[in-house]
Design a protein around this motif. Sequence first.
Motif, PDB file in Angstrom:
ATOM      1  N   ASP A 217      37.880  51.631  33.009  1.00  0.00           N
ATOM      2  CA  ASP A 217      38.975  52.618  32.986  1.00  0.00           C
ATOM      3  C   ASP A 217      40.191  52.149  33.766  1.00  0.00           C
ATOM      4  N   LYS A 218      39.927  51.460  34.910  1.00  0.00           N
ATOM      5  CA  LYS A 218      41.063  51.071  35.762  1.00  0.00           C
ATOM      6  C   LYS A 218      41.925  50.010  35.075  1.00  0.00           C
ATOM      7  N   ILE A 219      41.271  49.116  34.335  1.00  0.00           N
ATOM      8  CA  ILE A 219      42.039  48.084  33.611  1.00  0.00           C
ATOM      9  C   ILE A 219      42.849  48.770  32.506  1.00  0.00           C
TER      10      ILE A 219
ATOM     11  N   VAL B 224      34.621  40.382  40.312  1.00  0.00           N
ATOM     12  CA  VAL B 224      35.687  41.391  40.388  1.00  0.00           C
ATOM     13  C   VAL B 224      35.970  42.088  39.062  1.00  0.00           C
ATOM     14  N   THR B 225      36.472  43.302  39.205  1.00  0.00           N
ATOM     15  CA  THR B 225      37.032  44.034  38.070  1.00  0.00           C
ATOM     16  C   THR B 225      38.508  43.642  38.035  1.00  0.00           C
ATOM     17  N   VAL B 226      38.923  43.052  36.913  1.00  0.00           N
ATOM     18  CA  VAL B 226      40.215  42.362  36.942  1.00  0.00           C
ATOM     19  C   VAL B 226      41.383  43.260  36.511  1.00  0.00           C
ATOM     20  N   TYR B 227      41.885  44.030  37.481  1.00  0.00           N
ATOM     21  CA  TYR B 227      43.083  44.823  37.169  1.00  0.00           C
ATOM     22  C   TYR B 227      44.144  44.704  38.257  1.00  0.00           C
ATOM     23  N   ASP B 228      43.911  43.798  39.226  1.00  0.00           N
ATOM     24  CA  ASP B 228      44.911  43.584  40.269  1.00  0.00           C
ATOM     25  C   ASP B 228      44.616  42.246  40.948  1.00  0.00           C
TER      26      ASP B 228
ATOM     27  N   GLU C 107      37.923  51.729  57.347  1.00  0.00           N
ATOM     28  CA  GLU C 107      37.650  52.066  55.949  1.00  0.00           C
ATOM     29  C   GLU C 107      37.594  50.813  55.103  1.00  0.00           C
ATOM     30  N   LYS C 108      36.758  50.819  54.070  1.00  0.00           N
ATOM     31  CA  LYS C 108      36.633  49.666  53.176  1.00  0.00           C
ATOM     32  C   LYS C 108      37.991  49.289  52.581  1.00  0.00           C
ATOM     33  N   MET C 109      38.311  47.993  52.649  1.00  0.00           N
ATOM     34  CA  MET C 109      39.527  47.542  51.961  1.00  0.00           C
ATOM     35  C   MET C 109      39.241  47.593  50.475  1.00  0.00           C
ATOM     36  N   SER C 110      40.088  48.297  49.728  1.00  0.00           N
ATOM     37  CA  SER C 110      39.766  48.491  48.315  1.00  0.00           C
ATOM     38  C   SER C 110      41.018  48.697  47.472  1.00  0.00           C
ATOM     39  N   LYS C 111      40.910  48.218  46.244  1.00  0.00           N
ATOM     40  CA  LYS C 111      42.019  48.391  45.316  1.00  0.00           C
ATOM     41  C   LYS C 111      42.267  49.878  45.096  1.00  0.00           C
ATOM     42  N   SER C 112      41.170  50.616  44.916  1.00  0.00           N
ATOM     43  CA  SER C 112      41.312  52.052  44.606  1.00  0.00           C
ATOM     44  C   SER C 112      41.984  52.799  45.755  1.00  0.00           C
ATOM     45  N   LEU C 113      41.647  52.415  46.998  1.00  0.00           N
ATOM     46  CA  LEU C 113      42.219  53.134  48.144  1.00  0.00           C
ATOM     47  C   LEU C 113      43.647  52.666  48.448  1.00  0.00           C
TER      48      LEU C 113
ATOM     49  N   MET D  99      31.332  44.682  54.422  1.00  0.00           N
ATOM     50  CA  MET D  99      32.694  44.970  53.952  1.00  0.00           C
ATOM     51  C   MET D  99      33.773  44.450  54.911  1.00  0.00           C
ATOM     52  N   VAL D 100      34.905  44.092  54.351  1.00  0.00           N
ATOM     53  CA  VAL D 100      36.122  43.924  55.150  1.00  0.00           C
ATOM     54  C   VAL D 100      36.734  45.315  55.240  1.00  0.00           C
ATOM     55  N   LYS D 101      37.008  45.739  56.449  1.00  0.00           N
ATOM     56  CA  LYS D 101      37.522  47.094  56.638  1.00  0.00           C
ATOM     57  C   LYS D 101      38.932  47.083  57.221  1.00  0.00           C
TER      58      LYS D 101
ATOM     59  N   SER E  33      27.993  45.080  49.942  1.00  0.00           N
ATOM     60  CA  SER E  33      27.045  46.159  50.286  1.00  0.00           C
ATOM     61  C   SER E  33      27.428  47.476  49.597  1.00  0.00           C
ATOM     62  N   ASP E  34      28.683  47.583  49.160  1.00  0.00           N
ATOM     63  CA  ASP E  34      29.086  48.800  48.436  1.00  0.00           C
ATOM     64  C   ASP E  34      28.416  48.892  47.064  1.00  0.00           C
ATOM     65  N   LEU E  35      27.776  47.810  46.622  1.00  0.00           N
ATOM     66  CA  LEU E  35      27.175  47.817  45.284  1.00  0.00           C
ATOM     67  C   LEU E  35      25.688  48.176  45.289  1.00  0.00           C
TER      68      LEU E  35
HETATM   69  N1  LIG Z   1      36.400  45.364  51.251  1.00  0.00           N
HETATM   70  C1  LIG Z   1      35.472  44.563  50.755  1.00  0.00           C
HETATM   71  N2  LIG Z   1      34.772  43.757  51.579  1.00  0.00           N
HETATM   72  C2  LIG Z   1      33.825  42.915  51.099  1.00  0.00           C
HETATM   73  N3  LIG Z   1      33.510  42.800  49.785  1.00  0.00           N
HETATM   74  C3  LIG Z   1      34.179  43.571  48.908  1.00  0.00           C
HETATM   75  C4  LIG Z   1      35.195  44.487  49.352  1.00  0.00           C
HETATM   76  N4  LIG Z   1      35.699  45.116  48.262  1.00  0.00           N
HETATM   77  C5  LIG Z   1      35.041  44.619  47.187  1.00  0.00           C
HETATM   78  N5  LIG Z   1      34.118  43.712  47.571  1.00  0.00           N
HETATM   79  C6  LIG Z   1      33.196  42.982  46.695  1.00  0.00           C
HETATM   80  O1  LIG Z   1      33.969  42.248  45.747  1.00  0.00           O
HETATM   81  C7  LIG Z   1      33.344  42.263  44.470  1.00  0.00           C
HETATM   82  C8  LIG Z   1      34.295  42.805  43.428  1.00  0.00           C
HETATM   83  O2  LIG Z   1      34.599  44.177  43.677  1.00  0.00           O
HETATM   84  P1  LIG Z   1      35.541  45.113  42.828  1.00  0.00           P
HETATM   85  O3  LIG Z   1      36.331  44.377  41.825  1.00  0.00           O
HETATM   86  O4  LIG Z   1      34.730  46.258  42.355  1.00  0.00           O
HETATM   87  O5  LIG Z   1      36.596  45.511  43.999  1.00  0.00           O
HETATM   88  P2  LIG Z   1      37.035  46.852  44.719  1.00  0.00           P
HETATM   89  O6  LIG Z   1      38.241  46.575  45.507  1.00  0.00           O
HETATM   90  O7  LIG Z   1      35.866  47.485  45.410  1.00  0.00           O
HETATM   91  O8  LIG Z   1      37.481  47.716  43.545  1.00  0.00           O
HETATM   92  P3  LIG Z   1      37.627  49.270  43.540  1.00  0.00           P
HETATM   93  O9  LIG Z   1      38.466  49.651  44.690  1.00  0.00           O
HETATM   94  O10 LIG Z   1      38.301  49.466  42.237  1.00  0.00           O
HETATM   95  O11 LIG Z   1      36.223  49.795  43.631  1.00  0.00           O
HETATM   96  C9  LIG Z   1      32.069  43.109  44.644  1.00  0.00           C
HETATM   97  O12 LIG Z   1      30.964  42.258  44.880  1.00  0.00           O
HETATM   98  C10 LIG Z   1      32.374  43.940  45.855  1.00  0.00           C
HETATM   99  O13 LIG Z   1      31.204  44.353  46.509  1.00  0.00           O
END
Ligand SMILES: Nc1ncnc2c1ncn2[C@@H]1O[C@H](COP(=O)(O)OP(=O)(O)OP(=O)(O)O)[C@@H](O)[C@H]1O
Length: 505
Positions: A73-75, A31-35, A271-277, A265-267, A234-236
């Motif tokens: 940048d996010k950190i 993980v990118t550690v900002y949350d 949509e992908k669950m994501s810190k950015s979103l 992905m967990v959606k 898979s997003d990587l």
């Molecule tokens: N929704 C998701 N489902 C499954 N794996 C995830 C998901 N989001 C992130 N990962 C995985 O978790 C690891 C850490 O991801 P990272 O810290 O970049 O999180 P992120 O939420 O995608 O961040 P950002 O939204 O800033 O891109 C990576 O291997 C990434 O592929």
Amino acid sequence: MTLTVYNTLSRRQEPFETVEPGKVKMYYCGVTVYDYCHLGHARACIVWDVVRRYLQFIGYEVRYVQNFTDVDDKILNRARQEHSTMETIADRFIKAYFEDMARLNVKEASEYPRATHTMNGITRLIHELENKGYAYPSNGDVYYAVRQFPEYGKLSGRKLEDSQAGAGGRVDLEDPEYQKKKDPSDFALWKAAKPDEPAWESPWGKGRPGWHIECSAMVRDRLGETIDIHAGGSDLVFPHHENEIAQSEAVTGKPLSRYWMHNGMVKVDGEKMSKSLGNFTTIRDLLDRGVDPMAVRLFVLMAQYRTPIDFTDEAIQGATNGWNTLKEGLLFGYQYGEKLGWGQGGLLGGLGDNSFSPSPLPPLSPLPTPHSPLPEIIERFQEAVNNDFNFPGGLIVLFELAKELRREGNIFVHEGKTEISPLELFKQWQTLVTLARVLGLEAEMKVERSVSDNLSDAEIEAKIQERQDARIAKNFVLSDRIRDELLQCGITLIDSREGTRWHRN
Ligand SMILES: Nc1ncnc2c1ncn2[C@@H]1O[C@H](COP(=O)(O)OP(=O)(O)OP(=O)(O)O)[C@@H](O)[C@H]1O
Ligand SMILES: [Zn+2]
């Protein structure tokens, strides 16, 4: 019976053969550690935890490295918002990461390198790329020249022309980074320091590394030039892993990894669950709401690891129900072992104890020991999981065992004896506990049995009423929790059309 693994690089399932027999070198992009970590991270961490546990179970020695991206940048943005430093933010969320993963029973990796602790390795690698003609400096930045690497695109299947066409639609001609690149597809290996940003010395001036180069450097530093499994979400696949390959293989001339594995992905609402979103549920929020950490593991393991999964209340509820079934099986020995005479006749002798006690748990071993696990059932489990880590297939075997034990437990409560012999039940229980541990699923009998004597009949009835109200309100998380709490106090509930009966165990 051989393990086969889906390799993103070849787009096929291949027999698993390691560089060094019996040993696995594995790297997971962490993980990118900002949350706080969300359920997407939970899925990734649980999947790779279980892959590692399974490889150990079938006899491999596994060295598992997971990085923390602690410069980004996010950190930096978060540090600015909080009038803090990047290091303080990173340290806080790394600490939180370990707390959350411990709750989910994710085993610690062998090593956790951090980008900021790998600066020498990073600058060394960029230097080598420059010497070999794969990198060029530009105004304090350094870029990777993708056209120099003919195999660029082999992992993602993207052609340079496609990504350029994609980039062409998006590039901002005013963007200073775009102006510094020779080709729009080139990516940054090093970025010149901006005022007031943390920066490190380098042959190209003060600055900080790009994201992709840190993983190439950490893999090389900690595991060597060719590893066995490179894992991540898979997003990587593109651009991160494509770029890692371009960087590492250009320097070493060797494959970076034999197998490239990616979790789905967990959606949320597709949509992908994501810190950015910002559409995320953190692990701690979910667990603090009372969801059992083992139900979270099951939520992950009930799906094939490569398919996307939707995070919904129903899915978590389904996993909670599944966990309650498995837990009943896992607690069987603690509840009935003594009464079934397991402590007598040396049944537990192999565990170093002549009387029944909840600990130690059976050792994690695939090898049959005198009293143990039923080899034919272990074989069925392995047959399923050997097919590209088909954990849902493996779980079928666990559920069968748990349901049988639950049934026998009920029969014992009502008839004072079981249909299956105590020895056979002991073996079944051992098998279940052993296989569940391979998946990191563990149940504890937290409260001593005598506690049941502390609850009066009236208190138990009140709890049952509370549970009934929760069920009517469709709050199944609460109703299941009440049932589990009572079970831990040694009280079993039996639901029927006439209502709920109970008994002290
Ligand atoms: N929704 C998701 N489902 C499954 N794996 C995830 C998901 N989001 C992130 N990962 C995985 O978790 C690891 C850490 O991801 P990272 O810290 O970049 O999180 P992120 O939420 O995608 O961040 P950002 O939204 O800033 O891109 C990576 O291997 C990434 O592929
Ligand atoms: Zn990485």
